[in-house]
Design an enzyme around this catalytic site. Structure first.
Site, PDB file in Angstrom:
ATOM      1  N   GLY A   7       0.832  -1.324  -0.114  1.00 28.91           N
ATOM      2  CA  GLY A   7      -0.124   0.116  -0.055  1.00 28.91           C
ATOM      3  C   GLY A   7       0.810   1.349   0.107  1.00 28.91           C
ATOM      4  CG  HIS A  44       6.136   7.348   4.083  1.00 27.38           C
ATOM      5  ND1 HIS A  44       6.252   6.943   2.762  1.00 27.38           N
ATOM      6  CD2 HIS A  44       4.659   6.984   4.294  1.00 27.38           C
ATOM      7  CE1 HIS A  44       5.488   6.314   2.481  1.00 27.38           C
ATOM      8  NE2 HIS A  44       4.504   6.353   3.199  1.00 27.38           N
TER       9      HIS A  44
HETATM   10  P1  5GP Z   1       1.588   5.618   2.029  1.00 29.56           P
HETATM   11  O1  5GP Z   1       0.346   5.307   1.387  1.00 29.56           O
HETATM   12  O2  5GP Z   1       2.647   5.612   0.817  1.00 29.56           O
HETATM   13  O3  5GP Z   1       1.968   4.452   3.171  1.00 29.56           O
HETATM   14  O4  5GP Z   1       1.384   6.849   2.637  1.00 29.56           O
HETATM   15  C1  5GP Z   1       1.467   8.278   2.097  1.00 29.56           C
HETATM   16  C2  5GP Z   1       0.885   9.138   2.960  1.00 29.56           C
HETATM   17  O5  5GP Z   1       1.309  10.314   2.575  1.00 29.56           O
HETATM   18  C3  5GP Z   1      -0.597   8.957   2.869  1.00 29.56           C
HETATM   19  O6  5GP Z   1      -1.334   8.825   3.971  1.00 29.56           O
HETATM   20  C4  5GP Z   1      -1.022  10.723   1.973  1.00 29.56           C
HETATM   21  O7  5GP Z   1      -2.352  10.812   2.822  1.00 29.56           O
HETATM   22  C5  5GP Z   1       0.226  11.295   2.765  1.00 29.56           C
HETATM   23  N1  5GP Z   1       0.438  12.298   1.729  1.00 29.56           N
HETATM   24  C6  5GP Z   1       0.738  12.116   0.371  1.00 29.56           C
HETATM   25  N2  5GP Z   1       0.955  13.435  -0.079  1.00 29.56           N
HETATM   26  C7  5GP Z   1       1.092  14.305   1.086  1.00 29.56           C
HETATM   27  C8  5GP Z   1       1.337  15.879   1.095  1.00 29.56           C
HETATM   28  O8  5GP Z   1       1.649  16.308   0.352  1.00 29.56           O
HETATM   29  N3  5GP Z   1       1.420  16.431   2.371  1.00 29.56           N
HETATM   30  C9  5GP Z   1       1.110  15.491   3.531  1.00 29.56           C
HETATM   31  N4  5GP Z   1       1.170  16.105   4.632  1.00 29.56           N
HETATM   32  N5  5GP Z   1       0.834  14.194   3.562  1.00 29.56           N
HETATM   33  C10 5GP Z   1       0.811  13.689   2.293  1.00 29.56           C
END
Ligand code: 5GP
Ligand code: ZN
Length: 114
Positions: A93, A100
């Site tokens: 996911g 991160h």
């Molecule tokens: P992943 O799905 O890759 O584990 O998590 C990525 C996270 O980054 C998601 O929860 C999404 O909401 C967050 N996200 C994506 N773009 C941005 C952004 O520009 N700013 C912030 N603060 N969060 C972001």
């Protein structure tokens, strides 16, 4: 790294709601929070994912966990509980290809994840 949203946030060219910062790490509130506390902890240097960790970057996940621990205390979820998540790759996911860790808390979280 060019066109990486989290690199842009780390260098300050895209704004964020900052929660923690030190020499190596930045933490900021997720733009689409999935829980009352939803903070992302990232290394300032670009690393695609856990798959790209090497000997010289292996200490970063431990530092990210220690930052999460501090934040859990600051946001008063240390005793109610919280979850640390590192989504990796398509099936994991992962939607942003910059390592991160999610810190999620402030409500009861379901298990297993969907
Ligand atoms: P992943 O799905 O890759 O584990 O998590 C990525 C996270 O980054 C998601 O929860 C999404 O909401 C967050 N996200 C994506 N773009 C941005 C952004 O520009 N700013 C912030 N603060 N969060 C972001
Ligand atoms: Zn990046």
């Amino acid at each position: 790294m060019e066109n990486c949203i989290f690199c842009k946030i780390a260098e300050g060219s895209v704004p964020c709601k900052k929660a923690y910062e030190d020499e190596r790490l930045l933490a900021f509130h997720d733009i689409q929070p999935q829980a009352p506390v939803h903070i992302l902890i990232i290394p300032k240097i670009h690393i695609d994912s856990v798959n790209r960790l090497e000997e010289d970057t292996a200490e970063l996940p431990a530092q990210m966990i220690m930052a999460a621990k501090k934040l859990a205390k600051e946001y008063r979820i240390e005793h109610t509980g919280y979850r640390l998540v590192i989504n990796t790759g398509k099936d994991g996911g992962q939607s942003v290809d910059h390592l991160h860790m999610h810190l999620l808390g402030g409500r009861s979280l379901g298990w297993p994840p969907g």
